[in-house]
Design a protein around this motif. Structure first.
Motif, mmCIF file in Angstrom:
data_model
loop_
_atom_site.group_PDB
_atom_site.id
_atom_site.type_symbol
_atom_site.label_atom_id
_atom_site.label_comp_id
_atom_site.label_asym_id
_atom_site.label_seq_id
_atom_site.Cartn_x
_atom_site.Cartn_y
_atom_site.Cartn_z
ATOM 1 N N SER A 1 -10.853 -77.649 7.970
ATOM 2 C CA SER A 1 -10.391 -78.810 7.193
ATOM 3 C C SER A 1 -10.579 -80.100 7.980
ATOM 4 O O SER A 1 -11.072 -81.105 7.454
ATOM 5 C CB SER A 1 -8.915 -78.654 6.810
ATOM 6 O OG SER A 1 -8.740 -77.577 5.934
ATOM 7 N N TYR B 1 -8.371 -91.504 -0.863
ATOM 8 C CA TYR B 1 -8.922 -90.810 -2.036
ATOM 9 C C TYR B 1 -10.425 -90.567 -1.852
ATOM 10 O O TYR B 1 -10.926 -89.467 -2.056
ATOM 11 C CB TYR B 1 -8.660 -91.635 -3.308
ATOM 12 C CG TYR B 1 -9.325 -91.049 -4.527
ATOM 13 C CD1 TYR B 1 -8.733 -89.988 -5.216
ATOM 14 C CD2 TYR B 1 -10.553 -91.525 -4.974
ATOM 15 C CE1 TYR B 1 -9.354 -89.419 -6.322
ATOM 16 C CE2 TYR B 1 -11.184 -90.969 -6.073
ATOM 17 C CZ TYR B 1 -10.578 -89.921 -6.745
ATOM 18 O OH TYR B 1 -11.197 -89.355 -7.839
ATOM 19 N N CYS C 1 -11.096 -87.983 0.936
ATOM 20 C CA CYS C 1 -10.804 -86.609 0.498
ATOM 21 C C CYS C 1 -11.840 -86.123 -0.509
ATOM 22 O O CYS C 1 -12.239 -84.956 -0.479
ATOM 23 C CB CYS C 1 -9.398 -86.527 -0.094
ATOM 24 S SG CYS C 1 -8.110 -86.740 1.144
ATOM 25 N N SER C 2 -12.277 -87.011 -1.373
ATOM 26 C CA SER C 2 -13.303 -86.655 -2.344
ATOM 27 C C SER C 2 -14.607 -86.280 -1.644
ATOM 28 O O SER C 2 -15.248 -85.275 -1.985
ATOM 29 C CB SER C 2 -13.525 -87.827 -3.305
ATOM 30 O OG SER C 2 -14.567 -87.547 -4.199
ATOM 31 N N GLN D 1 -14.160 -83.045 0.021
ATOM 32 C CA GLN D 1 -13.777 -82.007 -0.945
ATOM 33 C C GLN D 1 -12.508 -81.279 -0.489
ATOM 34 O O GLN D 1 -12.417 -80.053 -0.505
ATOM 35 C CB GLN D 1 -14.918 -81.030 -1.190
ATOM 36 C CG GLN D 1 -16.122 -81.705 -1.796
ATOM 37 C CD GLN D 1 -17.251 -80.752 -2.094
ATOM 38 O OE1 GLN D 1 -17.370 -79.684 -1.508
ATOM 39 N NE2 GLN D 1 -18.099 -81.143 -3.041
ATOM 40 N N ILE D 2 -11.548 -82.104 -0.091
ATOM 41 C CA ILE D 2 -10.238 -81.619 0.364
ATOM 42 C C ILE D 2 -9.185 -82.436 -0.364
ATOM 43 O O ILE D 2 -9.358 -83.644 -0.579
ATOM 44 C CB ILE D 2 -10.111 -81.803 1.898
ATOM 45 C CG1 ILE D 2 -11.015 -80.796 2.603
ATOM 46 C CG2 ILE D 2 -8.674 -81.676 2.367
ATOM 47 C CD1 ILE D 2 -11.003 -80.873 4.104
ATOM 48 N N ASN D 3 -8.068 -81.811 -0.730
ATOM 49 C CA ASN D 3 -7.048 -82.581 -1.440
ATOM 50 C C ASN D 3 -6.250 -83.468 -0.479
ATOM 51 O O ASN D 3 -6.221 -83.237 0.723
ATOM 52 C CB ASN D 3 -6.150 -81.680 -2.293
ATOM 53 C CG ASN D 3 -5.268 -80.779 -1.468
ATOM 54 O OD1 ASN D 3 -4.628 -81.217 -0.529
ATOM 55 N ND2 ASN D 3 -5.229 -79.499 -1.832
ATOM 56 N N ARG D 4 -5.612 -84.464 -1.063
ATOM 57 C CA ARG D 4 -4.904 -85.462 -0.262
ATOM 58 C C ARG D 4 -3.718 -84.863 0.484
ATOM 59 O O ARG D 4 -3.386 -85.311 1.587
ATOM 60 C CB ARG D 4 -4.465 -86.624 -1.147
ATOM 61 C CG ARG D 4 -5.655 -87.459 -1.561
ATOM 62 C CD ARG D 4 -5.355 -88.496 -2.586
ATOM 63 N NE ARG D 4 -4.174 -89.278 -2.258
ATOM 64 C CZ ARG D 4 -3.792 -90.342 -2.922
ATOM 65 N NH1 ARG D 4 -4.485 -90.755 -3.955
ATOM 66 N NH2 ARG D 4 -2.714 -91.001 -2.588
ATOM 67 N N THR D 5 -3.099 -83.869 -0.076
ATOM 68 C CA THR D 5 -1.980 -83.205 0.604
ATOM 69 C C THR D 5 -2.443 -82.617 1.930
ATOM 70 O O THR D 5 -1.756 -82.741 2.949
ATOM 71 C CB THR D 5 -1.387 -82.089 -0.289
ATOM 72 O OG1 THR D 5 -1.047 -82.653 -1.560
ATOM 73 C CG2 THR D 5 -0.180 -81.458 0.346
ATOM 74 N N THR D 6 -3.622 -82.009 1.919
ATOM 75 C CA THR D 6 -4.180 -81.433 3.145
ATOM 76 C C THR D 6 -4.457 -82.544 4.147
ATOM 77 O O THR D 6 -4.159 -82.405 5.335
ATOM 78 C CB THR D 6 -5.469 -80.643 2.840
ATOM 79 O OG1 THR D 6 -5.158 -79.613 1.907
ATOM 80 C CG2 THR D 6 -6.063 -80.041 4.102
ATOM 81 N N TYR E 1 -2.968 -85.457 4.473
ATOM 82 C CA TYR E 1 -1.711 -85.979 5.017
ATOM 83 C C TYR E 1 -0.957 -84.956 5.871
ATOM 84 O O TYR E 1 -0.065 -85.321 6.628
ATOM 85 C CB TYR E 1 -0.828 -86.532 3.901
ATOM 86 C CG TYR E 1 -1.332 -87.869 3.395
ATOM 87 C CD1 TYR E 1 -1.365 -88.981 4.232
ATOM 88 C CD2 TYR E 1 -1.781 -88.007 2.085
ATOM 89 C CE1 TYR E 1 -1.842 -90.200 3.781
ATOM 90 C CE2 TYR E 1 -2.257 -89.232 1.624
ATOM 91 C CZ TYR E 1 -2.280 -90.323 2.475
ATOM 92 O OH TYR E 1 -2.750 -91.544 2.032
ATOM 93 N N LYS E 2 -1.342 -83.709 5.770
ATOM 94 C CA LYS E 2 -0.748 -82.686 6.638
ATOM 95 C C LYS E 2 -1.179 -82.916 8.089
ATOM 96 O O LYS E 2 -0.446 -82.602 9.021
ATOM 97 C CB LYS E 2 -1.208 -81.295 6.173
ATOM 98 C CG LYS E 2 -0.480 -80.149 6.840
ATOM 99 C CD LYS E 2 -1.025 -78.795 6.443
ATOM 100 C CE LYS E 2 -0.946 -78.534 4.964
ATOM 101 N NZ LYS E 2 -1.389 -77.174 4.613
#
Length: 184
Positions: A9, A32, A35-36, A39-44, A46-47
């Protein structure tokens, strides 16, 4: 220790940021968009990171650690060490080029030239006869001048070999040493 999924990730995010930095300034890159591209979501995202600047700092830290490792395993002479570093930079030219063009010159040079191995190399290049105050100016001259040459070299499409640039920088340092009595 990070597991493989976390490393993957982070690698995808780092690669996405490098890709976006080719065409945009970091302050214009949104989470945004980052992440786009990765191809990773924003939650990942911010983790692991609080902002795109944190991600950039992680990339810098990783590259500087690699650079320090290469410096420690480089050759014996100043020329050999410098040539080895330039070969390392040249091998991953695109990343280094993006990094030096993204990070403010002052921040980048301070981080680069505060690496212990580079500090020791510079310290050994300054003649002993100078006061600590004069030595500070000489080190600044070496650092900023060397950085300017390396930055110009990395940004050139058709560029000289690491050997040629190493010889140039070392000859400039030695030219200053030959004129020791006339520096101050």
């Amino acid at each position: 220790m990070e597991n493989q999924r976390i490393r993957l990730s982070k690698t995808m995010l780092k690669n996405a940021l490098i890709e976006l930095l080719k065409t945009k300034n970091i302050e214009k890159i949104t989470i945004y968009e980052l992440c786009s591209t990765a191809q990773i979501n924003r939650t990942t995202f911010y983790k692991y990171y609080g902002s795109q600047y944190d991600l950039l700092a992680d990339i810098e830290r990783e590259l500087f650690n690699e650079l320090e490792t290469h410096l420690l395993t480089g050759g014996e002479t100043e020329y050999d060490k410098l040539k080895y570093v330039l070969e390392f930079l040249d091998a991953d030219r695109e990343k280094w080029k993006i990094l030096i063009n993204t990070v403010a010159d002052q921040d980048f040079t301070e981080k680069l030239f505060s690496l212990p191995t580079i500090q020791a190399l510079i310290r050994s290049s300054v003649p002993e006869q100078y006061t600590s105050r004069q030595e500070e100016y000489i080190r600044l001259f070496y650092c900023q001048g060397g950085y300017a040459i390396i930055r110009k070299w990395l940004n050139k499409e058709a560029h000289e070999t690491p050997e040629e640039i190493s010889r140039l920088i070392i000859s400039l340092v030695f030219m200053g040493r030959q004129q020791e009595g006339h520096l101050f």
